[in-house]
Design a protein around this motif. Sequence first.
Motif, PDB file in Angstrom:
ATOM      1  N   LEU A 103       0.813  -1.215   0.000  1.00 18.14           N
ATOM      2  CA  LEU A 103       0.000   0.000   0.000  1.00 18.14           C
ATOM      3  C   LEU A 103       0.845   1.264   0.000  1.00 18.14           C
ATOM      4  O   LEU A 103       0.511   2.237  -0.677  1.00 18.14           O
ATOM      5  CB  LEU A 103      -0.969  -0.008   1.184  1.00 18.14           C
ATOM      6  N   VAL A 104       1.947   1.243   0.726  1.00 24.24           N
ATOM      7  CA  VAL A 104       2.846   2.407   0.726  1.00 24.24           C
ATOM      8  C   VAL A 104       3.434   2.617  -0.665  1.00 24.24           C
ATOM      9  O   VAL A 104       3.548   3.751  -1.143  1.00 24.24           O
ATOM     10  CB  VAL A 104       3.939   2.263   1.803  1.00 24.24           C
ATOM     11  N   ALA A 105       3.767   1.535  -1.362  1.00 22.64           N
ATOM     12  CA  ALA A 105       4.314   1.648  -2.716  1.00 22.64           C
ATOM     13  C   ALA A 105       3.302   2.244  -3.686  1.00 22.64           C
ATOM     14  O   ALA A 105       3.679   2.959  -4.617  1.00 22.64           O
ATOM     15  CB  ALA A 105       4.769   0.272  -3.219  1.00 22.64           C
ATOM     16  N   ARG A 106       2.015   1.970  -3.475  1.00 22.74           N
ATOM     17  CA  ARG A 106       0.944   2.495  -4.349  1.00 22.74           C
ATOM     18  C   ARG A 106       0.528   3.909  -3.991  1.00 22.74           C
ATOM     19  O   ARG A 106      -0.081   4.602  -4.797  1.00 22.74           O
ATOM     20  CB  ARG A 106      -0.307   1.613  -4.235  1.00 22.74           C
ATOM     21  N   ALA A 107       0.805   4.309  -2.765  1.00 17.85           N
ATOM     22  CA  ALA A 107       0.306   5.596  -2.270  1.00 17.85           C
ATOM     23  C   ALA A 107       0.980   6.755  -2.994  1.00 17.85           C
ATOM     24  O   ALA A 107       2.195   6.774  -3.162  1.00 17.85           O
ATOM     25  CB  ALA A 107       0.545   5.702  -0.776  1.00 17.85           C
ATOM     26  N   GLU A 108       0.153   7.692  -3.409  1.00 13.03           N
ATOM     27  CA  GLU A 108       0.674   8.904  -4.047  1.00 13.03           C
ATOM     28  C   GLU A 108       0.978   9.974  -3.010  1.00 13.03           C
ATOM     29  O   GLU A 108       1.758  10.878  -3.258  1.00 13.03           O
ATOM     30  CB  GLU A 108      -0.335   9.430  -5.065  1.00 13.03           C
ATOM     31  N   ALA A 109       0.323   9.887  -1.880  1.00 11.03           N
ATOM     32  CA  ALA A 109       0.541  10.850  -0.803  1.00 11.03           C
ATOM     33  C   ALA A 109       1.344  10.173   0.296  1.00 11.03           C
ATOM     34  O   ALA A 109       1.654   8.986   0.222  1.00 11.03           O
ATOM     35  CB  ALA A 109      -0.796  11.356  -0.280  1.00 11.03           C
ATOM     36  N   ARG A 118     -14.012  -1.488   3.790  1.00 14.75           N
ATOM     37  CA  ARG A 118     -15.359  -1.587   3.237  1.00 14.75           C
ATOM     38  C   ARG A 118     -15.539  -0.647   2.043  1.00 14.75           C
ATOM     39  O   ARG A 118     -16.111  -1.022   1.031  1.00 14.75           O
ATOM     40  CB  ARG A 118     -16.399  -1.276   4.313  1.00 14.75           C
ATOM     41  N   SER A 119     -15.029   0.571   2.157  1.00 16.13           N
ATOM     42  CA  SER A 119     -15.186   1.550   1.077  1.00 16.13           C
ATOM     43  C   SER A 119     -14.020   1.519   0.093  1.00 16.13           C
ATOM     44  O   SER A 119     -14.118   2.094  -0.990  1.00 16.13           O
ATOM     45  CB  SER A 119     -15.312   2.954   1.661  1.00 16.13           C
ATOM     46  N   GLY A 120     -12.899   0.917   0.484  1.00 13.26           N
ATOM     47  CA  GLY A 120     -11.721   0.895  -0.370  1.00 13.26           C
ATOM     48  C   GLY A 120     -10.879   2.152  -0.282  1.00 13.26           C
ATOM     49  O   GLY A 120      -9.916   2.307  -1.032  1.00 13.26           O
ATOM     50  N   HIS A 121     -11.173   3.046   0.649  1.00 14.34           N
ATOM     51  CA  HIS A 121     -10.390   4.274   0.794  1.00 14.34           C
ATOM     52  C   HIS A 121      -9.037   4.003   1.451  1.00 14.34           C
ATOM     53  O   HIS A 121      -8.948   3.211   2.394  1.00 14.34           O
ATOM     54  CB  HIS A 121     -11.131   5.295   1.661  1.00 14.34           C
ATOM     55  N   LEU A 122      -8.022   4.675   0.938  1.00  7.91           N
ATOM     56  CA  LEU A 122      -6.716   4.790   1.586  1.00  7.91           C
ATOM     57  C   LEU A 122      -6.536   6.275   1.841  1.00  7.91           C
ATOM     58  O   LEU A 122      -6.391   7.056   0.901  1.00  7.91           O
ATOM     59  CB  LEU A 122      -5.591   4.295   0.680  1.00  7.91           C
ATOM     60  N   VAL A 123      -6.581   6.665   3.095  1.00  9.66           N
ATOM     61  CA  VAL A 123      -6.563   8.088   3.439  1.00  9.66           C
ATOM     62  C   VAL A 123      -5.220   8.435   4.062  1.00  9.66           C
ATOM     63  O   VAL A 123      -4.896   7.943   5.147  1.00  9.66           O
ATOM     64  CB  VAL A 123      -7.702   8.428   4.426  1.00  9.66           C
ATOM     65  N   PRO A 124      -4.432   9.302   3.388  1.00  6.60           N
ATOM     66  CA  PRO A 124      -3.178   9.731   4.007  1.00  6.60           C
ATOM     67  C   PRO A 124      -3.481  10.632   5.205  1.00  6.60           C
ATOM     68  O   PRO A 124      -4.184  11.627   5.063  1.00  6.60           O
ATOM     69  CB  PRO A 124      -2.451  10.501   2.904  1.00  6.60           C
ATOM     70  N   VAL A 125      -2.988  10.249   6.373  1.00  8.14           N
ATOM     71  CA  VAL A 125      -3.282  11.018   7.576  1.00  8.14           C
ATOM     72  C   VAL A 125      -2.049  11.725   8.141  1.00  8.14           C
ATOM     73  O   VAL A 125      -2.136  12.366   9.180  1.00  8.14           O
ATOM     74  CB  VAL A 125      -3.956  10.142   8.662  1.00  8.14           C
ATOM     75  N   GLY A 126      -0.944  11.653   7.446  1.00  9.20           N
ATOM     76  CA  GLY A 126       0.266  12.332   7.900  1.00  9.20           C
ATOM     77  C   GLY A 126       0.119  13.837   7.923  1.00  9.20           C
ATOM     78  O   GLY A 126       0.797  14.519   8.686  1.00  9.20           O
ATOM     79  N   ALA A 127      -0.781  14.363   7.118  1.00  2.00           N
ATOM     80  CA  ALA A 127      -1.008  15.809   7.062  1.00  2.00           C
ATOM     81  C   ALA A 127      -2.142  16.252   7.982  1.00  2.00           C
ATOM     82  O   ALA A 127      -2.645  17.364   7.862  1.00  2.00           O
ATOM     83  CB  ALA A 127      -1.318  16.225   5.623  1.00  2.00           C
TER      84      ALA A 127
END
Length: 146
Positions: A103-109, A118-127
């Motif tokens: 997932l980290v490799a796919r993450a743009e943020a 359930r929703s398929g969201h990957l939410v960057p929370v570092g910001a």
Amino acid sequence: MEPRVQQPVAWNPRALPLPALAVAGVGPVALALARRALAVDDAALARWSGVAGPGVLVLLGDAESLPWVDGVLYLGRDPAAPSLLLPCTLAPDVAPALLDRALVARAEAGTPLAVLPRSGHLVPVGAARPVSRETLGAWLAKQEAA
């Protein structure tokens, strides 16, 4: 060479729940979570940081301070997947370390990433920023108008 087929990750009950570090809502649950957060006093609101996007809200804070509404997902950190916030009561059917890397490799943020299966969201929370009553209220009004 044959193309690789990506297998979805299945989620099963976790033997021992992770301690909660965040709470997330998607769609109507995100709106209810925002309303619940706006109903607390300023001292309680100041204990959280958060990120929001179209139809999704993630609040981070101490487990005992995080708000509850029906349908929210509590997230915690699995030591084997330090870049992810995973559901507290669900475990992936793949090694958490492999899921973390994939997932980290796919993450743009940036990371950490809140994983909402359930929703398929990957939410960057570092910001994540401290929750502001004005900003949260404006986000809620915009979502309700959409």
